[in-house]
Design a protein around this motif. Sequence first.
Motif, short mmCIF file in Angstrom:
data_model
loop_
_atom_site.label_atom_id
_atom_site.label_comp_id
_atom_site.label_asym_id
_atom_site.label_seq_id
_atom_site.Cartn_x
_atom_site.Cartn_y
_atom_site.Cartn_z
N PHE A 19 0.82 -1.21 0.00
CA PHE A 19 0.00 0.00 0.00
C PHE A 19 0.86 1.26 0.00
CE2 PHE A 19 -3.35 -2.70 2.28
CZ PHE A 19 -4.02 -2.97 1.10
N GLY A 20 2.17 1.09 -0.09
CA GLY A 20 3.06 2.24 -0.10
C GLY A 20 3.00 3.05 1.18
N GLN A 21 2.86 2.37 2.33
CA GLN A 21 2.65 3.07 3.60
C GLN A 21 3.95 3.58 4.22
OE1 GLN A 21 0.45 0.11 5.84
NE2 GLN A 21 -1.53 0.89 5.14
N ASN A 22 4.05 4.89 4.28
CA ASN A 22 5.10 5.58 5.02
C ASN A 22 4.40 6.70 5.78
OD1 ASN A 22 6.59 4.81 2.17
ND2 ASN A 22 7.91 4.49 3.94
N PHE A 23 4.40 6.63 7.10
CA PHE A 23 3.58 7.52 7.91
C PHE A 23 4.38 8.73 8.39
CE2 PHE A 23 2.00 3.13 8.60
CZ PHE A 23 0.76 3.27 7.99
N LEU A 24 3.79 9.91 8.31
CA LEU A 24 4.44 11.12 8.80
C LEU A 24 4.63 11.02 10.31
CD1 LEU A 24 2.53 13.80 6.71
CD2 LEU A 24 5.00 13.45 6.69
N ASN A 25 5.83 11.35 10.77
CA ASN A 25 6.11 11.27 12.21
C ASN A 25 6.44 12.62 12.83
OD1 ASN A 25 8.72 11.80 11.40
ND2 ASN A 25 9.47 9.72 11.74
N ASP A 26 6.28 13.69 12.06
CA ASP A 26 6.53 15.04 12.55
C ASP A 26 5.24 15.84 12.41
OD1 ASP A 26 7.18 17.71 12.91
OD2 ASP A 26 9.10 17.58 11.89
N PRO A 27 4.57 16.21 13.50
CA PRO A 27 3.27 16.88 13.42
C PRO A 27 3.30 18.23 12.72
CG PRO A 27 4.13 16.93 15.67
CD PRO A 27 5.01 16.01 14.90
N SER A 28 4.47 18.85 12.63
CA SER A 28 4.54 20.16 11.98
C SER A 28 4.31 20.07 10.47
CB SER A 28 5.89 20.82 12.24
OG SER A 28 6.95 20.11 11.59
N ILE A 29 4.63 18.90 9.88
CA ILE A 29 4.48 18.74 8.43
C ILE A 29 3.01 18.71 8.01
CG2 ILE A 29 5.02 17.33 6.42
CD1 ILE A 29 7.41 18.80 7.63
N PRO A 30 2.16 17.83 8.58
CA PRO A 30 0.75 17.86 8.20
C PRO A 30 0.06 19.19 8.52
CG PRO A 30 1.13 16.33 10.03
CD PRO A 30 2.46 16.70 9.48
N GLU A 31 0.47 19.84 9.61
CA GLU A 31 -0.09 21.15 9.92
C GLU A 31 0.26 22.17 8.83
OE1 GLU A 31 -2.13 22.25 12.15
OE2 GLU A 31 -2.28 20.53 13.51
N LEU A 32 1.51 22.11 8.37
CA LEU A 32 1.96 23.02 7.32
C LEU A 32 1.21 22.76 6.01
CD1 LEU A 32 3.93 25.24 6.41
CD2 LEU A 32 5.59 23.44 5.89
N ILE A 33 1.03 21.47 5.67
CA ILE A 33 0.32 21.12 4.44
C ILE A 33 -1.12 21.61 4.51
CG2 ILE A 33 -0.54 19.20 3.05
CD1 ILE A 33 1.96 17.62 3.94
N ALA A 34 -1.79 21.36 5.64
CA ALA A 34 -3.17 21.78 5.79
C ALA A 34 -3.30 23.30 5.73
CB ALA A 34 -3.72 21.26 7.12
N GLU A 35 -2.33 24.00 6.31
CA GLU A 35 -2.36 25.46 6.28
C GLU A 35 -2.20 25.99 4.85
OE1 GLU A 35 0.51 29.17 7.63
OE2 GLU A 35 0.65 27.27 8.73
N ARG A 36 -1.25 25.44 4.11
CA ARG A 36 -0.99 25.93 2.75
C ARG A 36 -2.06 25.49 1.75
NH1 ARG A 36 5.64 25.77 2.00
NH2 ARG A 36 6.07 27.10 3.82
N ALA A 37 -2.88 24.54 2.14
CA ALA A 37 -3.98 24.11 1.26
C ALA A 37 -5.07 25.16 1.18
CB ALA A 37 -4.55 22.79 1.76
N LYS A 38 -5.09 26.09 2.16
CA LYS A 38 -6.09 27.16 2.18
C LYS A 38 -7.52 26.60 2.06
CE LYS A 38 -3.22 31.02 0.55
NZ LYS A 38 -2.07 30.53 1.25
N ILE A 39 -7.82 25.71 2.97
CA ILE A 39 -9.14 25.07 3.00
C ILE A 39 -10.11 25.96 3.76
CG2 ILE A 39 -10.41 23.06 3.87
CD1 ILE A 39 -7.71 21.53 3.56
N GLY A 40 -11.31 26.12 3.20
CA GLY A 40 -12.32 26.95 3.84
C GLY A 40 -13.33 26.12 4.61
N GLU A 41 -14.10 26.77 5.47
CA GLU A 41 -15.07 26.08 6.31
C GLU A 41 -16.18 25.42 5.52
OE1 GLU A 41 -16.53 28.91 9.09
OE2 GLU A 41 -14.65 29.06 10.21
N GLU A 42 -16.35 25.82 4.25
CA GLU A 42 -17.40 25.25 3.41
C GLU A 42 -16.90 24.07 2.58
OE1 GLU A 42 -14.96 27.68 0.79
OE2 GLU A 42 -15.73 27.96 2.84
N ASP A 43 -15.62 23.76 2.64
CA ASP A 43 -15.02 22.78 1.73
C ASP A 43 -15.21 21.34 2.21
OD1 ASP A 43 -13.94 24.42 -0.32
OD2 ASP A 43 -12.28 24.99 1.00
N LEU A 44 -15.44 20.48 1.21
CA LEU A 44 -15.36 19.03 1.43
C LEU A 44 -14.00 18.58 0.93
CD1 LEU A 44 -16.40 16.13 1.95
CD2 LEU A 44 -17.31 16.15 -0.38
N VAL A 45 -13.24 17.92 1.80
CA VAL A 45 -11.92 17.41 1.45
C VAL A 45 -11.99 15.90 1.33
CG1 VAL A 45 -9.51 17.17 2.14
CG2 VAL A 45 -10.71 19.32 2.57
#
Length: 287
Positions: A19-45
């Motif tokens: 399944f190509g599983q490599n899990f992120l182990n640094d919480p700052s990375i997913p937070e950064l990705i989510a922030e730069r995605a510029k997701i709005g409160e109305e969005d379905l992800v």
Amino acid sequence: MTSPRITLAAWNMHAKKKFGQNFLNDPSIPELIAERAKIGEEDLVVEIGPGLGALTVPLSKRASRVCAIEKDTQILPVLRSELLASGADNVEIINEDILNVSLTEMAEAHGGPIIVVGNLPYNISSQILVQMIRERRWVKKALFMFQKELAERITAPEGTRNFGRMAAMLGYCSKIRTLVRVDASKFFPRPKVDSEVIEVTFLTDPPHVAEDEDLLFAVIKAAFGKRRKNLRNALSNSELPLTPVEAEEVLVSADIAVNRRAESLTVEEFVRLSNALVAYLVVPSAS
């Protein structure tokens, strides 16, 4: 965010290569990705391959709802536990292969375009991208993490050695940029190479319009399917209904030299070639 090593050990599980599983182990990375995605409160992800939920949780804090598509049945109890512990109550988990999921149906049910996010496994990344391109009317944008080598091919500029099928297809209908570079040390198990997150924003009106998009994508596939051959030979040794003589005639009519190779063409030239083929394949009515 609990260490994926500790979480997997607690559940007596391990990452699955298939399944190509490599899990992120640094919480700052997913937070950064989510922030730069510029997701709005109305969005379905729609998240492809949520794994242990490292990115799912920060996405859920920004979006109206997250649909997490996870193929690995065994990891689902772990994912549900992690989401429950994080209070992510707006996440729907769907145990399915993303290639069997209709993004169009999900977007229609949502009432508008969706955002697609995922850490794509190498072996099916091209299939997922092709699926998304065909359903792009309903995709606002996509953020995908790839191994660096694959990301460089997907974002390769026209006229370079790395320019290939996916770069040409995405170049036709989208704008691409690199959002985040992620060191291999940020994953468990640690992969051999670094990764990159790219953002794909689809264009409402491509600058060069193909008369038949399916034929355009077939031409691109044929041209790069035998990329060491010149275009005349590549096109005539493909699924396209062309002999070498016919392929040469179409190339000439598109004002493209028959001895050029696929990677030397621009997106505009691919569109011109496919449009010339549309005209070539039209058989005049006998009436």
